[in-house]
Design a protein around this motif. Structure first.
Motif, PDB file in Angstrom:
ATOM      1  N   THR A 290     -22.587   8.244 -22.325  1.00 29.87           N
ATOM      2  CA  THR A 290     -21.493   7.655 -23.087  1.00 29.87           C
ATOM      3  C   THR A 290     -20.202   7.862 -22.298  1.00 29.87           C
ATOM      4  O   THR A 290     -19.851   8.989 -21.958  1.00 29.87           O
ATOM      5  CB  THR A 290     -21.367   8.296 -24.480  1.00 29.87           C
ATOM      6  N   ASN A 291     -19.529   6.771 -22.010  1.00 29.59           N
ATOM      7  CA  ASN A 291     -18.295   6.841 -21.223  1.00 29.59           C
ATOM      8  C   ASN A 291     -17.198   6.117 -21.990  1.00 29.59           C
ATOM      9  O   ASN A 291     -16.984   4.921 -21.845  1.00 29.59           O
ATOM     10  CB  ASN A 291     -18.507   6.198 -19.847  1.00 29.59           C
ATOM     11  N   GLY A 292     -16.532   6.885 -22.864  1.00 30.44           N
ATOM     12  CA  GLY A 292     -15.472   6.309 -23.668  1.00 30.44           C
ATOM     13  C   GLY A 292     -14.120   6.446 -23.000  1.00 30.44           C
ATOM     14  O   GLY A 292     -14.004   6.860 -21.839  1.00 30.44           O
ATOM     15  N   THR A 293     -13.101   6.108 -23.717  1.00 31.74           N
ATOM     16  CA  THR A 293     -11.743   6.172 -23.159  1.00 31.74           C
ATOM     17  C   THR A 293     -11.286   7.607 -22.955  1.00 31.74           C
ATOM     18  O   THR A 293     -10.510   7.909 -22.052  1.00 31.74           O
ATOM     19  CB  THR A 293     -10.759   5.441 -24.093  1.00 31.74           C
ATOM     20  N   GLU A 294     -11.775   8.532 -23.808  1.00 30.51           N
ATOM     21  CA  GLU A 294     -11.336   9.920 -23.720  1.00 30.51           C
ATOM     22  C   GLU A 294     -12.462  10.875 -23.353  1.00 30.51           C
ATOM     23  O   GLU A 294     -12.203  11.972 -22.861  1.00 30.51           O
ATOM     24  CB  GLU A 294     -10.730  10.360 -25.062  1.00 30.51           C
ATOM     25  N   GLU A 295     -13.731  10.492 -23.588  1.00 31.47           N
ATOM     26  CA  GLU A 295     -14.849  11.394 -23.351  1.00 31.47           C
ATOM     27  C   GLU A 295     -15.884  10.753 -22.436  1.00 31.47           C
ATOM     28  O   GLU A 295     -16.102   9.549 -22.465  1.00 31.47           O
ATOM     29  CB  GLU A 295     -15.531  11.779 -24.672  1.00 31.47           C
ATOM     30  N   HIS A 296     -16.487  11.589 -21.621  1.00 34.64           N
ATOM     31  CA  HIS A 296     -17.568  11.147 -20.746  1.00 34.64           C
ATOM     32  C   HIS A 296     -18.656  12.213 -20.821  1.00 34.64           C
ATOM     33  O   HIS A 296     -18.481  13.327 -20.331  1.00 34.64           O
ATOM     34  CB  HIS A 296     -17.066  10.971 -19.308  1.00 34.64           C
TER      35      HIS A 296
END
Length: 474
Positions: A290-296
């Motif tokens: 999961t590679n979101g805007t704030e978390e990877h």
């Protein structure tokens, strides 16, 4: 005139060549058909010989069904006994509705009911088509799916044998799924589930890295040294897989977390071997990024299982080599019985003994033969908690052990405690209560007796890898 004559001759030659090619093709086709017929006749005669003239389904199952399935359906007290499967197979129309939450840990009753119905329909061949309807399904747990897939794998192997003779040809022509509306469910199925395993319909997803179903069959003559070497090979393979997955994210584990990961995988594999009563061990998993805007971050899902005796029955066996441990378990059972703690089918002796098997110093193996065993379960539990970290940084990682009628869940609410024995020596316990005393009842939400029995032992884990696990100095 000469031109027309030559054209006529050429046309005749071409026509003759076409006829000749056609005859050659027909002859080759006849030869292939004859060879196929001869081969089919050989298969058919061999099948007749193996069945000794009895073409009943019962005899075909006895002669050709893989031993895993024979062991499962032969247990008269199991939910998967032949009688229970036959009864379940009569209640469906060929379309089987997958539960909303297909999980034998979190939603066991409807999930096992669904598996029994499909299993029964496959075994007794009640329909031409057996279709699994995912229209209501929102989540599939890897442990439930791999149990269903291994059952299908063995029965499909049985069908191949049955096709060798016209009198045993299976009625089932198609096994499939429909209404795969949920994206996450679809990703799991087409990466490591039924379509990928049975139908050669494996699909690539940018966020999914599959660890394909691995079936390890231990040779009967394998000694403890060779078994240990094989365990090391399998551990390395799995650890390398996780590290490769993380490297794609450009992430690397800290040395401490890497050591914990090796311990978790290694000790789970050892426990799967130690508590198994047959030669096969199954493992499967997948990694999702999961590679979101704030978390990877990444989540690794793993299931390792075997069929046969459960943990309780291994200790209950009169031939269990570790008599000292069995005596302690028996004494603990007497204590529970005297206080009326075994009642209402919520906590049974089986549950108590399975919980006791997790404590430090407990093993079915005689310590005279294998002095280093007996702390493996507590080791992988401790390492799992080390990877998990605190609830503040990880409320996703979870592990479960299913063995027979016992379900034990690890999510961080209860941890490992240090205790002192009569000699003042420190040892570790995992009791799922605040007292740290195994003589007291554990939390019923975490350790429980369930009426649906798993036909062996399953250890499943969902492990989150996030920033607190990564080495940022690399």
């Amino acid at each position: 005139m000469n031109q027309e004559y030559h054209l006529s001759i050429n046309r005749a030659k071409k026509k003759h060549q076409r006829r000749l090619k056609s005859r050659i093709k027909q002859k080759k086709r006849r030869i292939r058909e004859q060879k196929r017929a001869q081969q089919n006749n050989r298969f058919s005669r061999k099948a007749e010989s193996e069945l000794d003239g009895d073409f009943s389904l019962e005899n075909a199952i006895q002669q050709w069904m893989p031993q895993n399935i024979i062991n499962i359906i032969s247990n008269e007290n199991s939910q998967f006994s032949a009688d229970n499967l036959f009864e379940s197979s009569q209640n469906a129309d060929g379309n089987f509705l997958v539960p909303k939450i297909f999980s034998i840990v979190e939603n066991p009753e409807p999930s096992y009911k669904f598996i029994r119905e499909v299993f029964g329909a496959l075994l007794f061949q009640t329909h031409d088509e057996i279709l699994m309807d995912y229209s209501l399904c929102q989540r599939v747990d890897l442990g439930a799916q791999v149990l269903l897939d291994i059952i299908q794998l063995d029965i499909i192997s049985f069908y191949r044998n049955c096709r060798r003779h016209k009198k045993t040809r299976p009625k089932v022509r198609r096994i499939g799924g429909l209404n795969l509306n949920n994206e996450d469910v679809s990703k799991m199925l087409f990466s490591v589930g039924s379509p990928a395993i049975h139908n050669d319909d494996k699909r690539d997803f940018p966020d999914i890295i599959p660890y394909n179903l691995c079936v390890y069959e231990r040779p009967a003559s394998l000694d403890s040294t060779d078994a240990s070497m094989q365990k090391d090979i399998d551990t390395t393979t799995l650890v390398d897989y996780v590290l490769d997955c993380l490297s794609r994210m450009d992430k690397f584990l800290t040395p401490e977390k890497l050591d914990d990961l090796c311990t978790v995988i290694s000790e789970i594999l050892i426990n799967a071997e130690e508590h198994s009563s047959n030669q096969k061990r199954f493992s499967i998993g997948y990694f999702q990024e999961t590679n979101g805007t704030e978390e990877h971050y990444g989540i690794f899902r793993l299931a390792i299982l075997n069929f046969g005796d459960n943990i309780y029955s291994k200790f209950k066996d009169p031939d269990c080599p570790n008599k000292d441990i069995v005596k302690k378990m028996q004494q603990l059972s007497k204590d529970y019985t005297s206080r009326g703690l075994f009642k209402w089918k919520k906590f049974e002796e089986e549950t108590l003994w399975t919980l006791y098997s997790l404590q430090e110093g407990v093993t079915t193996i005689s310590k005279q033969l294998y002095k280093k065993r007996g702390n493996g379960s507590i080791r992988f539990i401790e390492s799992f908690f080390n990877i998990r970290g605190s609830q503040a940084v990880d409320d996703i990682s979870k592990m479960a052990i299913l063995s027979g009628n016992t379900s034990i869940i690890f999510d961080g609410k209860y941890g490992i405690m240090d205790k002192l024995n009569d000699k003042g020596e420190k040892f570790q316990v995992m009791t799922f209560n605040d007292s740290g005393n195994i003589a007291e009842l554990p939390d019923k939400n975490y350790v429980k007796f369930v009426k649906e029995d798993f036909p062996g032992t399953l250890i499943s884990a969902r492990i989150l890898f996030n920033e607190d696990d990564f080495d940022n100095e690399i």
